[in-house]
Each structure stands twice: as C-alpha cells, then as structure tokens.
Design an enzyme around this catalytic site. Structure first.
Site, PDB file in Angstrom:
ATOM      1  N   ASP A   1       0.837  -1.202   0.000  1.00  0.00           N
ATOM      2  CA  ASP A   1       0.000   0.000   0.000  1.00  0.00           C
ATOM      3  C   ASP A   1       0.872   1.252   0.000  1.00  0.00           C
ATOM      4  O   ASP A   1       2.102   1.168   0.100  1.00  0.00           O
ATOM      5  CB  ASP A   1      -0.974  -0.002   1.189  1.00  0.00           C
ATOM      6  CG  ASP A   1      -0.303  -0.301   2.526  1.00  0.00           C
ATOM      7  OD1 ASP A   1       0.889  -0.003   2.671  1.00  0.00           O
ATOM      8  OD2 ASP A   1      -0.977  -0.819   3.429  1.00  0.00           O
TER       9      ASP A   1
ATOM     10  N   ASN B   1      -8.191  -2.299  13.892  1.00  0.00           N
ATOM     11  CA  ASN B   1      -9.576  -2.550  13.469  1.00  0.00           C
ATOM     12  C   ASN B   1      -9.666  -3.720  12.496  1.00  0.00           C
ATOM     13  O   ASN B   1     -10.695  -3.937  11.871  1.00  0.00           O
ATOM     14  CB  ASN B   1     -10.187  -1.285  12.850  1.00  0.00           C
ATOM     15  CG  ASN B   1      -9.484  -0.858  11.559  1.00  0.00           C
ATOM     16  OD1 ASN B   1      -8.550  -1.508  11.109  1.00  0.00           O
ATOM     17  ND2 ASN B   1      -9.939   0.233  10.969  1.00  0.00           N
TER      18      ASN B   1
HETATM   19  C1  GLP Z   1      -0.786   0.303   8.474  1.00  0.00           C
HETATM   20  C2  GLP Z   1      -0.461  -0.499   7.228  1.00  0.00           C
HETATM   21  C3  GLP Z   1      -0.755  -1.953   7.415  1.00  0.00           C
HETATM   22  C4  GLP Z   1      -0.222  -2.425   8.755  1.00  0.00           C
HETATM   23  C5  GLP Z   1      -0.972  -1.717   9.852  1.00  0.00           C
HETATM   24  C6  GLP Z   1      -0.600  -2.168  11.255  1.00  0.00           C
HETATM   25  O1  GLP Z   1      -2.013   0.920   8.406  1.00  0.00           O
HETATM   26  N1  GLP Z   1      -1.118  -0.042   6.065  1.00  0.00           N
HETATM   27  O2  GLP Z   1      -0.172  -2.685   6.351  1.00  0.00           O
HETATM   28  O3  GLP Z   1      -0.384  -3.805   8.872  1.00  0.00           O
HETATM   29  O4  GLP Z   1      -0.702  -0.333   9.713  1.00  0.00           O
HETATM   30  O5  GLP Z   1       0.479  -1.444  11.734  1.00  0.00           O
HETATM   31  P1  GLP Z   1       1.298  -1.792  13.039  1.00  0.00           P
HETATM   32  O6  GLP Z   1       2.181  -2.943  12.683  1.00  0.00           O
HETATM   33  O7  GLP Z   1       2.082  -0.553  13.309  1.00  0.00           O
HETATM   34  O8  GLP Z   1       0.338  -2.128  14.104  1.00  0.00           O
END
Ligand code: GLP
Length: 235
Positions: A66, A133
């Site tokens: 993304d 979420n």
């Molecule tokens: C972001 C990314 C996701 C990721 C998520 C969780 O929004 N787009 O790909 O998995 O955050 O992030 P974290 O690992 O910091 O909890």
C-alpha cells in the site's frame, strides 16, 4: 490455518525464518511486504541475514502492499521511505524487481499495478500485518473480497494509529492498497499479529469466523495461512 504463537522476544526471528523458507523454496517468488511497527524487528533480521549473504531477494518480485495517496509530507512517512529505512539494500539493490505505488489518485496506476500482478502470476506469498480494526494493507472494515488495487478513504482510527495527533494538514486522508482479492489469491499468506491494542483482533482471529467488519478474518479460510502471533495477545 496454522497458528504460531510466540513470545515477543522470538516474534521477529520466527517470522523471518518463515519468509526465508519461502524464498529458499522459490528464489524468484512474488511477494508483498507490509509496513508498520509489527515487521520492524523482522526486517532487521532479514537485513542482517542479507548482509551475511544468507538471504537474498535479488530474484524476487516485491510488490508494495500500500501507499498513501495524498500524504502532504511525501516521501516522509510513506511506505517507500519505510522500506528504504528498514529493508535498505535487501530490496534496493538494482536486482530485486520492486513494484512501486506512487502517491497519486490516478486510476490508471491501479490498472497498471493489477496488470503487473497478473503478469507475475499473482502473489506467491502475501506477508501482511493487521491494524487494530482488522485492516490488512489499507483494506478497511467492509472492504470487498473481490477488490483489486484501489483507493480507499482512511478511517479516523487508522489515521490516528498511524499519525497520532499531527495537524490535519500533515496527514493523508486517502491511500492506495492492494485489494483483498489479490491477497486471498496468494498461494501462501503469512499474517503477523503483534502490538498494543491488538487483543480484540487477535481473539477474533483465534475465534476463526470470517467477519466482514474485520478484513483480516476474511483471510481465515485461505488454504495456506500461517498466523504468527505474540502469545501475550491471546486471552
Ligand atoms: C498500516 C499499514 C498496514 C499495517 C498496519 C498495522 O495501516 N497499512 O499494512 O499492517 O498499519 O500497523 P502496526 O504494525 O504498526 O500495528
């Protein structure tokens, strides 16, 4: 689904070994990799192994999972700068084919990206993190299982989790994400679940039922899904 519950101290190593195993089986694989706090330790391990010449993505196709579409501070805070910082020459080495998503609302980019995924034969391995979420990539609650690369409006919760209290003129409101269709069509999925605030989504995954308002759970029916989860998250 294969569940690997590990203490936080061995999470990165365990996840790195699973990725290295896929790469050793198929060095020219197509894979997607996530951003976030969850994979930081794992990328450190991969970087070390790459420096020691034990791990290489030089024949791989790496697809960005993304990117923010309208990040005012781009490239600061972007997926691409995260990759540069945490994976460095593991992917920026002149050999690895890195498929980038540029910060843009142009629909042509989406179709070109899908065409590149198709030309690679789809993903061999989708490594995904999970948002509080339940989002995967930026597939927010309610995302369709039929979606391909698309532009999404970020939920308030996701903006808060990723940008905290920064002023509105410094955070993005939209992102580009690979869709759930390409993720669920990957031959293998490695889902990483760690971090504060993840207890509810961890338990929804352990519960085993697909719920449309928790995108990560919609991947539970995949025939080759491995979930690596911090053991402190299971209640
Ligand atoms: C972001 C990314 C996701 C990721 C998520 C969780 O929004 N787009 O790909 O998995 O955050 O992030 P974290 O690992 O910091 O909890």
């Amino acid at each position: 689904m294969k569940l690997v519950q590990v203490p936080e101290t061995s999470f990165a190593q365990q996840a790195a070994e699973l990725i290295a195993h896929h790469v050793s089986e198929r060095p020219d694989l197509s894979l997607t990799l996530p951003t976030g706090a969850t994979p930081v330790g794992l990328y450190e391990v991969l970087r070390r192994e790459h420096t020691a010449a034990n791990f290489s993505l030089s024949r791989a196709n790496v697809f960005m999972l993304d990117e923010y579409a309208d990040l005012p501070t781009y490239p600061r805070g972007s997926f691409i700068s995260f990759l540069r910082e945490h994976l460095g020459d593991v992917v920026f080495n002149g050999s690895t084919r890195l498929h980038q998503l540029l910060p843009s609302l142009d629909p042509d980019q989406l179709r070109t990206y899908d065409a590149a995924l198709d030309a690679a034969g789809g993903l061999d391995v989708a490594v995904v993190g999970v948002g509080r979420n339940g989002h995967v990539g930026f597939n927010e609650p309610g995302a369709s299982l039929e979606s391909r690369t698309n532009i999404v409006t970020l939920s308030r919760e996701t903006i808060h989790d990723n940008f905290g209290e920064v002023e509105p003129q410094k955070y993005p409101t939209r992102a580009i994400t690979m869709g759930l269709k390409d993720l669920s069509n990957a031959r293998s999925i490695l889902m990483l679940v760690a971090g504060t605030g993840k207890r509810a989504i961890a338990n929804a995954l352990l519960d085993g039922r697909a719920q449309p308002d928790k995108p990560a759970t919609q991947l539970l029916d995949h025939p080759d899904l491995t979930i690596v989860m911090c053991d402190s998250l299971a209640s």
